[in-house]
Structures are given as C-alpha cells and as structure tokens.
Motif scaffolding. Structure first.
Motif, PDB file in Angstrom:
ATOM      1  N   THR A  41       0.873  -1.165   0.000  1.00  3.95           N
ATOM      2  CA  THR A  41       0.000   0.000   0.000  1.00  3.95           C
ATOM      3  C   THR A  41       0.908   1.211   0.000  1.00  3.95           C
ATOM      4  N   PHE A  42       0.610   2.175  -0.885  1.00  6.99           N
ATOM      5  CA  PHE A  42       1.467   3.356  -1.019  1.00  6.99           C
ATOM      6  C   PHE A  42       0.643   4.587  -1.339  1.00  6.99           C
ATOM      7  N   SER A  43       1.265   5.738  -1.140  1.00  6.96           N
ATOM      8  CA  SER A  43       0.616   7.009  -1.480  1.00  6.96           C
ATOM      9  C   SER A  43       1.667   7.957  -2.043  1.00  6.96           C
ATOM     10  N   PHE A  44       1.182   9.019  -2.659  1.00  9.61           N
ATOM     11  CA  PHE A  44       2.056  10.076  -3.149  1.00  9.61           C
ATOM     12  C   PHE A  44       1.848  11.302  -2.267  1.00  9.61           C
ATOM     13  N   PRO A  45       2.897  12.071  -2.028  1.00  7.00           N
ATOM     14  CA  PRO A  45       2.765  13.255  -1.172  1.00  7.00           C
ATOM     15  C   PRO A  45       1.818  14.294  -1.781  1.00  7.00           C
ATOM     16  N   LEU A  46       1.215  15.085  -0.924  1.00  2.38           N
ATOM     17  CA  LEU A  46       0.279  16.131  -1.336  1.00  2.38           C
ATOM     18  C   LEU A  46       0.932  17.089  -2.337  1.00  2.38           C
ATOM     19  N   GLU A  47       2.179  17.485  -2.099  1.00  2.00           N
ATOM     20  CA  GLU A  47       2.868  18.430  -2.976  1.00  2.00           C
ATOM     21  C   GLU A  47       3.058  17.845  -4.372  1.00  2.00           C
ATOM     22  N   LEU A  48       3.334  16.545  -4.447  1.00  2.00           N
ATOM     23  CA  LEU A  48       3.528  15.907  -5.745  1.00  2.00           C
ATOM     24  C   LEU A  48       2.215  15.883  -6.525  1.00  2.00           C
ATOM     25  N   SER A  49       1.123  15.576  -5.847  1.00  2.00           N
ATOM     26  CA  SER A  49      -0.183  15.605  -6.506  1.00  2.00           C
ATOM     27  C   SER A  49      -0.465  16.998  -7.059  1.00  2.00           C
ATOM     28  N   GLY A  50      -0.103  18.033  -6.311  1.00  3.05           N
ATOM     29  CA  GLY A  50      -0.289  19.402  -6.763  1.00  3.05           C
ATOM     30  C   GLY A  50       0.542  19.726  -7.988  1.00  3.05           C
ATOM     31  N   LEU A  51       1.774  19.201  -8.040  1.00  2.00           N
ATOM     32  CA  LEU A  51       2.635  19.432  -9.206  1.00  2.00           C
ATOM     33  C   LEU A  51       2.060  18.784 -10.457  1.00  2.00           C
ATOM     34  N   LEU A  52       1.463  17.621 -10.297  1.00  2.00           N
ATOM     35  CA  LEU A  52       0.962  16.875 -11.446  1.00  2.00           C
ATOM     36  C   LEU A  52      -0.387  17.376 -11.940  1.00  2.00           C
ATOM     37  N   LYS A  53      -1.085  18.116 -11.102  1.00  2.68           N
ATOM     38  CA  LYS A  53      -2.432  18.576 -11.426  1.00  2.68           C
ATOM     39  C   LYS A  53      -2.482  19.350 -12.744  1.00  2.68           C
ATOM     40  N   ASP A  54      -1.525  20.223 -12.988  1.00  5.51           N
ATOM     41  CA  ASP A  54      -1.539  21.070 -14.177  1.00  5.51           C
ATOM     42  C   ASP A  54      -0.499  20.675 -15.219  1.00  5.51           C
ATOM     43  N   SER A  55       0.143  19.539 -15.042  1.00  7.33           N
ATOM     44  CA  SER A  55       1.170  19.101 -15.982  1.00  7.33           C
ATOM     45  C   SER A  55       0.556  18.858 -17.359  1.00  7.33           C
ATOM     46  N   SER A  56       1.223  19.357 -18.398  1.00 10.48           N
ATOM     47  CA  SER A  56       0.701  19.160 -19.755  1.00 10.48           C
ATOM     48  C   SER A  56       1.750  18.585 -20.707  1.00 10.48           C
ATOM     49  N   VAL A  57       2.971  18.432 -20.252  1.00  9.57           N
ATOM     50  CA  VAL A  57       4.023  17.834 -21.068  1.00  9.57           C
ATOM     51  C   VAL A  57       4.384  16.501 -20.427  1.00  9.57           C
ATOM     52  N   PHE A  58       4.464  15.464 -21.259  1.00 15.11           N
ATOM     53  CA  PHE A  58       4.689  14.126 -20.723  1.00 15.11           C
ATOM     54  C   PHE A  58       5.426  13.273 -21.740  1.00 15.11           C
ATOM     55  N   ALA A  59       5.923  12.154 -21.256  1.00 11.69           N
ATOM     56  CA  ALA A  59       6.519  11.131 -22.118  1.00 11.69           C
ATOM     57  C   ALA A  59       5.528   9.983 -22.203  1.00 11.69           C
ATOM     58  N   LYS A  60       5.387   9.440 -23.389  1.00 10.50           N
ATOM     59  CA  LYS A  60       4.590   8.227 -23.560  1.00 10.50           C
ATOM     60  C   LYS A  60       5.591   7.082 -23.677  1.00 10.50           C
ATOM     61  N   LEU A  61       5.581   6.205 -22.686  1.00 10.36           N
ATOM     62  CA  LEU A  61       6.593   5.154 -22.582  1.00 10.36           C
ATOM     63  C   LEU A  61       5.987   3.785 -22.863  1.00 10.36           C
ATOM     64  N   ASP A  62       6.701   2.996 -23.616  1.00 12.46           N
ATOM     65  CA  ASP A  62       6.303   1.631 -23.907  1.00 12.46           C
ATOM     66  C   ASP A  62       6.792   0.747 -22.757  1.00 12.46           C
ATOM     67  N   LEU A  63       5.883   0.032 -22.111  1.00 16.15           N
ATOM     68  CA  LEU A  63       6.238  -0.761 -20.929  1.00 16.15           C
ATOM     69  C   LEU A  63       7.220  -1.882 -21.254  1.00 16.15           C
ATOM     70  N   GLU A  64       7.068  -2.509 -22.415  1.00 18.65           N
ATOM     71  CA  GLU A  64       7.982  -3.587 -22.803  1.00 18.65           C
ATOM     72  C   GLU A  64       9.382  -3.043 -23.066  1.00 18.65           C
ATOM     73  N   VAL A  65       9.467  -1.900 -23.709  1.00 21.61           N
ATOM     74  CA  VAL A  65      10.772  -1.275 -23.959  1.00 21.61           C
ATOM     75  C   VAL A  65      11.425  -0.915 -22.627  1.00 21.61           C
ATOM     76  N   MET A  66      10.627  -0.378 -21.689  1.00 23.74           N
ATOM     77  CA  MET A  66      11.153  -0.016 -20.363  1.00 23.74           C
ATOM     78  C   MET A  66      11.787  -1.214 -19.665  1.00 23.74           C
ATOM     79  N   ARG A  67      11.175  -2.376 -19.804  1.00 20.76           N
ATOM     80  CA  ARG A  67      11.691  -3.575 -19.142  1.00 20.76           C
ATOM     81  C   ARG A  67      12.964  -4.103 -19.807  1.00 20.76           C
ATOM     82  N   SER A  68      13.227  -3.698 -21.028  1.00 17.74           N
ATOM     83  CA  SER A  68      14.357  -4.274 -21.765  1.00 17.74           C
ATOM     84  C   SER A  68      15.699  -3.607 -21.468  1.00 17.74           C
TER      85      SER A  68
END
Length: 168
Positions: free
Chosen positions: A111-138
């Motif tokens: 069981t885990f959580s993210f800090p309140l400040e991190l949730s606030g940072l992500l709220k308005d984020s509009s730039v991101f990476a789209k990552l392939d999960l299989e590539v990540m594992r390789s």
C-alpha cells in the motif's frame, strides 16, 4: 490538455515531465526507476490527484525475478528520500518527495501514497513522455533508461528548441 486527463493505450504509460528529470538524495538505480514507473502507472488517473489516496499493488509486480522483499524495501526508502524540484512558470520553486508512505503487508501487497505536494505538481502538468512498458523492461542500463524517458518527452512537442539533456 492536462497529462492526467489522457488515457493510455494497452502496454504504454504516461510520465509527466516533472517526474523525468528528478534530483534527489542520490542517483536512482535502474531497479528504482522501474519500480517508480510501475507505481506511477498503477496509480495513474484522477485518484492520483487526491491527497493521501492509498493505492495497493502486489509486490510481485514491482520485483524482478531475483529480487527479495528486502531489496524492494530499500528501493521504496530511496524513492521516499528522493526529491522532485520543479520551477513553475511563475518562478516559484516547489519541492516534494517522490513517494509518500508505504506499507508492505504480510500477504505480499504494497500500500502506497504520493505526497500532497507531488499531486499538486501533477495537477496542471501538460508535457509528458509516452513510454512503452515492454521497452522499459528491456533496458540494462539506468543511463539508457533515463535517456529513453528524456527523448520520449520531446517526441511530440510542437516547438523546436535547443537544450542540453541532463541524464543522471
């Protein structure tokens, strides 16, 4: 459009730019980076923005075949000690831990959580990476993994600019 409002395709995940170039208590290993991405992908959605929301995942989803619970606990502690430092458009600098509270249960669930400040940072984020999960594992190198995230973040940008990549 906000990153959090975008649905992912099967086999991919979104990672906001604020969580790609992270500075903290020490460099994250490849195992640490993979584990964090699995946690982020598992929590992705509106609940991620809810302060102190608790998520549950099986520890087997976080560990490689030869990894023990002790090593996983070390990874979780390192993620809790790592800081995300973001300078907002207003010039304000916001610092947050990467991961909030964790609890490894006897049944093998985490069981885990993210800090309140991190949730606030992500709220308005509009730039991101789209990552392939299989590539990540390789990947077998944390540097190649970090470079993959940095380049993926820049793929769909509509503007061109020259910038240095800081891969740690």
């Amino acid at each position: 459009m906000r990153s959090i409002d975008i649905a992912t395709d099967q086999g991919t995940m979104l990672k906001p730019k604020e969580l790609i170039s992270i500075r903290g208590a020490g460099p994250l290993t490849l195992t640490d980076r993979r584990a964090f991405n699995v946690l982020l992908d598992h929590a992705w959605g509106k609940d991620l923005l809810q302060p102190h929301h608790q998520f549950t995942i099986s520890t087997t989803d976080l560990k490689s075949d030869n990894q023990t619970n002790q090593r996983l606990k070390q990874t979780l502690r390192k993620l809790q000690q790592t800081l995300v430092v973001v300078t907002k458009a207003s010039g304000d600098e916001v610092t947050s831990q990467l991961l909030g509270s964790t609890r490894v249960k006897a049944n093998g669930d985490l069981t885990f959580s993210f800090p309140l400040e991190l949730s606030g940072l992500l709220k308005d984020s509009s730039v991101f990476a789209k990552l392939d999960l299989e590539v990540m594992r390789s990947f077998s190198s944390k540097y190649a993994f970090a470079l993959y995230e940095e380049v993926s973040r820049r793929i769909n940008l509509s503007h061109q600019m020259v910038e240095d990549l800081n891969v740690q």
